[in-house]
Design an enzyme around this catalytic site. Structure first.
Site, PDB file in Angstrom:
ATOM      1  N   SER A 176       0.812  -1.215   0.000  1.00  0.00           N
ATOM      2  CA  SER A 176       0.000   0.000   0.000  1.00  0.00           C
ATOM      3  C   SER A 176       0.841   1.258   0.000  1.00  0.00           C
ATOM      4  O   SER A 176       0.333   2.338  -0.311  1.00  0.00           O
ATOM      5  CB  SER A 176      -0.907   0.025   1.240  1.00  0.00           C
ATOM      6  OG  SER A 176      -1.722  -1.100   1.295  1.00  0.00           O
ATOM      7  N   GLU A 195      -3.721  -0.207  -8.943  1.00  0.00           N
ATOM      8  CA  GLU A 195      -2.663   0.770  -9.196  1.00  0.00           C
ATOM      9  C   GLU A 195      -1.431   0.039  -9.724  1.00  0.00           C
ATOM     10  O   GLU A 195      -0.957  -0.910  -9.099  1.00  0.00           O
ATOM     11  CB  GLU A 195      -2.304   1.521  -7.913  1.00  0.00           C
ATOM     12  CG  GLU A 195      -3.407   2.435  -7.404  1.00  0.00           C
ATOM     13  CD  GLU A 195      -3.031   3.140  -6.121  1.00  0.00           C
ATOM     14  OE1 GLU A 195      -3.365   4.324  -5.974  1.00  0.00           O
ATOM     15  OE2 GLU A 195      -2.409   2.503  -5.235  1.00  0.00           O
TER      16      GLU A 195
END
Length: 284
Positions: free
Chosen positions: A117, A150
């Site tokens: 993350s 992403e």
């Protein structure tokens, strides 16, 4: 073509990544750290697939499970085309894992990806002998539901590797990829985490209750979920880890974890994963 996928870590994120790959027809191996963790991952996968079957999202739980093996032997990943790391959000653990994966995975064209993350991808790439084939492929929880991924290449990632990953994510998994620079937090968490931290500070100061903060954002700003409920879903330990990584990189006060968050993590009140965070597991 990416047909053989490995996932290291069978928690919420890892099992979700394994599930979407198996549902897309990929041959999937999940590696966990112990026999107990292997069994927990299997149960987590089976439970999620049963829910998907009941909602008409898949035709057969057994057909999807047949494409997934859960083991506790990292060397089982030797023949994989893509390996996604989804372990604890801790830099030392991830870099050690990438060193081992670099030694284990046979094909020089195999992609080594991280679901981190917040940790810069370059820190993971440089411990391998194949930095051109390392990048971030960051899914969002719950992985079977949320469409965003992403893609985070480092300065060393070959553009062809990024494009292979993009084609895989979009064409094979049916998700939407966005491009991110290799900066802590990438796009979503660089925006989201300061927002969540601000909500925690508001609660900590006594400005408003958790319920009123969340209701305010849901009913007044059309958010699907309030920031404190979302923090519980993400996991307060993960929220803190991302905040710490952002602060380490940018040194901006808005990324500083509030004392309340630190104390809750110290106490093991991590949100849904432990049954208690800003809310208990039944939402009260």
């Amino acid at each position: 073509m990416i047909e053989k996928v490995g996932v290291v870590g069978g928690g919420l994120m890892g099992s979700g990544i394994a599930e979407v790959n198996a549902r897309a027809g990929k041959d999937v191996i999940v590696v966990e750290s112990s026999t107990d963790a292997v069994e927990a991952a299997r149960q987590r996968l089976e439970g999620s697939l049963k829910r998907a079957e009941s909602r008409g999202k898949i035709k057969s739980v057994d057909a999807v499970l047949a494409r997934i093996r859960v083991v506790n032997d990292l060397t089982a990943l030797a023949d994989r085309d893509l390996v996604v790391e989804a372990i604890v959000e801790e830099e030392r653990a991830k870099t050690e894992l990438f060193r081992r994966l670099d030694e284990i995975v046979n094909s020089p064209d195999a992609i080594l990806a991280s679901n981190t993350s917040s940790i810069p991808i370059m820190k993971l790439a440089v411990v391998t002998q194949r930095p051109t084939h390392v990048l971030g492929v960051h899914f969002f929880n719950p992985v079977p539901v949320l469409k965003l991924v992403e893609l985070v290449p480092s300065l060393m990632t070959d553009p062809a590797t990024t494009e292979r990953a993009r084609a895989f994510v979009q064409d094979d998994l049916g998700k939407t990829a966005i491009d991110c620079q290799d900066r802590a937090g990438f796009v979503v968490n660089a925006l989201l985490i300061p927002f969540i931290l601000s909500a925690i500070r508001m609660l900590e100061s006594g400005f408003a209750t958790a319920e009123d903060i969340d209701h305010g954002l849901v009913l007044g700003a059309a958010h699907p979920q309030g920031p404190l409920a979302l923090a519980d879903l993400i996991g307060l330990d993960t929220v803190k880890a991302i905040a710490d990584s952002l602060y380490d990189e940018f040194k901006e006060p808005l990324y500083t974890a509030p004392p309340l968050l630190n104390r809750m993590v110290d106490a093991g009140l991590l949100g849904r994963k432990t049954g208690r965070g800003f809310y208990t597991s039944n939402g009260k």
